[in-house]
Write an enzyme that holds these catalytic residues in place. Structure first.
Site, PDB file in Angstrom:
ATOM      1  CG  HIS A   1     -16.024  21.885 -45.310  1.00 24.18           C
ATOM      2  ND1 HIS A   1     -17.155  21.662 -46.074  1.00 24.18           N
ATOM      3  CD2 HIS A   1     -16.007  20.901 -44.370  1.00 24.18           C
ATOM      4  CE1 HIS A   1     -17.776  20.591 -45.612  1.00 24.18           C
ATOM      5  NE2 HIS A   1     -17.114  20.124 -44.577  1.00 24.18           N
TER       6      HIS A   1
ATOM      7  N   GLY B   1      -5.863  20.698 -52.458  1.00 28.76           N
ATOM      8  CA  GLY B   1      -4.987  21.852 -52.505  1.00 28.76           C
ATOM      9  C   GLY B   1      -3.863  21.730 -53.512  1.00 28.76           C
TER      10      GLY B   1
ATOM     11  N   GLY C   1      -1.320  23.507 -44.681  1.00 26.95           N
ATOM     12  CA  GLY C   1      -1.391  22.146 -45.199  1.00 26.95           C
ATOM     13  C   GLY C   1      -1.748  22.144 -46.666  1.00 26.95           C
TER      14      GLY C   1
ATOM     15  CB  SER D   1       3.078  24.375 -36.833  1.00 25.68           C
ATOM     16  OG  SER D   1       2.766  23.876 -38.123  1.00 25.68           O
TER      17      SER D   1
ATOM     18  CD  GLN E   1      -8.044  23.353 -50.489  1.00 34.77           C
ATOM     19  OE1 GLN E   1      -7.933  24.496 -50.930  1.00 34.77           O
ATOM     20  NE2 GLN E   1      -8.475  22.340 -51.230  1.00 34.77           N
TER      21      GLN E   1
ATOM     22  CG  ASP F   1     -17.721  18.721 -49.146  1.00 34.20           C
ATOM     23  OD1 ASP F   1     -17.206  18.754 -50.274  1.00 34.20           O
ATOM     24  OD2 ASP F   1     -17.082  18.452 -48.119  1.00 34.20           O
TER      25      ASP F   1
END
Length: 340
Positions: free
Chosen positions: A108, A134, A26, A51, A28, A191
Site C-alpha cells: 500500500h 491476506g 499478520g 511479537s 498480508q 484505495d
C-alpha cells in the site's frame, strides 16, 4: 486503459538466489510469506521483539529474526506492518540496514505518498498490492487461483524494478488473476477513497441505517439483519462475477424495479457525489493522512477506539453474532474461508 500483465509477463527466475525478507506476519504478511515459500523461494520473517507472531511464523517453518537483521539479509524487503507504525520502524530498523541495490517493497502506498517514508537512492522501490485481504490471497493460492494485484514502481535504481515486482507478484499468485499497473500516488488515493466512501464507510453506514429503520418500525431485528446485512455478500458475489447486469439478471424483476425507483431516493447522485468530492479532497491534500497520523501519535487513538467500541455494542452486531452462532453457515469462523 491501464496496462495489464499476466503469467507470461513474469519471470520467476529473477527471484532465484534472492532472500526475501517479509516484515510482519499478520493478514498480508503470512499470506505473502507462505505463498512465496510454496513457490520455492527463500523467505525470512522480520518481527519486532516480543511479537506474538514469532511462534506462529516459526511453526509455519520460517526463520524469524529482528526487523533490522532481516533487512540486513534481505535482497527484497517487503514491508507488511500497519501503515501507522511503518515510518517509525522504517527509520529505526529498516533505513540503516538496507543494502544498496536491494528492493524495498510495499503493499500500500500510504507512507510513500504522504512522505512518511523517504527511500534512499540506490534501492528499488515497488508496490505489490493484492486487491483482497491476506486470508483470501492465501486461500486462493492454495486453490490454484490468484487475487488481482496492482504493481507500481516509485524508484528504479537497478533498471529491473518492474521485472522484480512482477516476479514477486507471480510468486504470491497474483499473475493467475491479472496485474494492473498504477502509481503509488494513484493507488493510495483511490484505495483510501474506496474504503471511506464505498467499501467500508459507505456500505457499513448504509447497512446500519437500513437495520435501524426496520427495527425502529417494529420488525424483528433478525429479519432486519438478514435483509440489510447478510444478503450483501450474495449481491456482491453476483456483481463480482458479471457486473450490475449479472446481479439484475439473477434477482427478481420486482427487486430490479425497486433498484431503479428507490436507489436515487436514498442516495441522490449529485448530493452524494459532492460529499464524496469533499472526502477525496481531504485525501488528496493530506488532511486525512494528517488526522490519522495524529490519531496514532498524539491522541492515543481515543476517537478510533471509542468508535470501535460503539460499533461492538450496536444491536446490529449483537444480533448478527447470535444469528451466526445459531446457523450452520455461521459456524465456520475461519477467516481463510471468509471470501471463498
Amino acid at each position: 486503459m491501464a496496462k495489464m500483465y499476466y503469467e507470461k509477463d513474469c519471470n520467476l527466475d529473477l527471484l532465484k538466489g534472492k532472500k526475501i525478507a517479509i516484515i510482519g506476519y499478520g493478514s498480508q504478511g503470512h499470506a505473502h510469506a507462505l505463498n512465496l515459500k510454496d513457490s520455492g523461494f527463500d523467505v525470512i520473517i522480520g518481527l519486532r521483539e516480543n511479537s506474538k507472531r514469532i511462534k506462529e511464523a516459526n511453526d509455519a517453518g520460517f526463520k524469524t529474526m529482528s526487523v533490522s537483521e532481516a533487512v540486513k539479509n534481505g535482497d527484497i524487503v517487503m514491508v507488511l506492518i500497519n501503515d501507522e507504525v511503518q515510518a517509525d520502524v522504517y527509520n529505526k530498523d529498516i533505513l540503516p540496514n538496507l543494502k544498496k541495490g536491494a528492493a524495498l517493497a510495499f503493499a500500500h502506498g500510504f507512507n510513500i505518498r504522504y512522505k512518511q517514508i523517504i527511500p534512499p537512492e540506490g534501492v528499488d522501490v515497488f508496490m505489490a498490492a493484492p486487491k483482497g485481504p491476506g486470508h483470501t490471497v492465501r486461500s486462493n493460492f492454495v486453490a490454484g487461483k490468484g487475487v488481482p494485484c496492482l504493481v507500481a514502481v516509485e524508484q528504479d535504481a537497478t533498471g529491473n524494478a518492474l521485472k522484480i515486482a512482477l516476479a514477486y507478484i507471480a510468486g504470491i499468485g497474483g499473475s493467475k488473476a491479472g496485474i494492473m499497473e498504477t502509481t503509488f500516488h494513484d493507488e493510495t488515493e483511490t484505495d483510501l477513497f474506496g474504503e471511506q466512501c464505498v467499501l467500508c464507510g459507505g456500505v457499513v453506514d448504509l447497512m446500519q441505517c437500513g437495520f435501524e429503520v426496520l427495527v425502529e418500525a417494529g420488525y424483528e431485528p433478525e429479519n432486519a439483519y438478514f435483509e440489510c446485512i447478510h444478503e450483501m455478500k450474495l449481491i456482491i458475489d453476483l456483481i463480482n462475477k458479471g457486473g450490475i447486469e449479472a446481479m439484475n439478471y439473477s434477482i427478481s424483476d420486482t427487486a430490479e424495479y425497486g433498484e431503479y425507483v428507490s436507489g436515487e431516493r436514498i442516495l441522490p447522485h449529485e448530493e452524494v457525489k459532492n460529499r464524496m468530492r469533499k472526502v477525496l479532497k481531504d485525501i488528496q491534500d493530506g488532511s486525512f493522512a494528517g488526522k490519522w497520523i495524529a490519531e496514532n501519535k498524539s491522541n492515543g487513538r481515543a476517537f478510533f477506539n471509542s468508535r470501535r467500541e460503539m460499533l461492538k455494542k450496536h444491536q446490529m452486531e449483537i444480533v448478527g453474532k447470535n444469528l451466526r452462532e445459531n446457523m450452520i453457515w455461521g459456524k465456520d469462523t475461519n477467516l481463510d474461508n471468509a471470501s471463498n
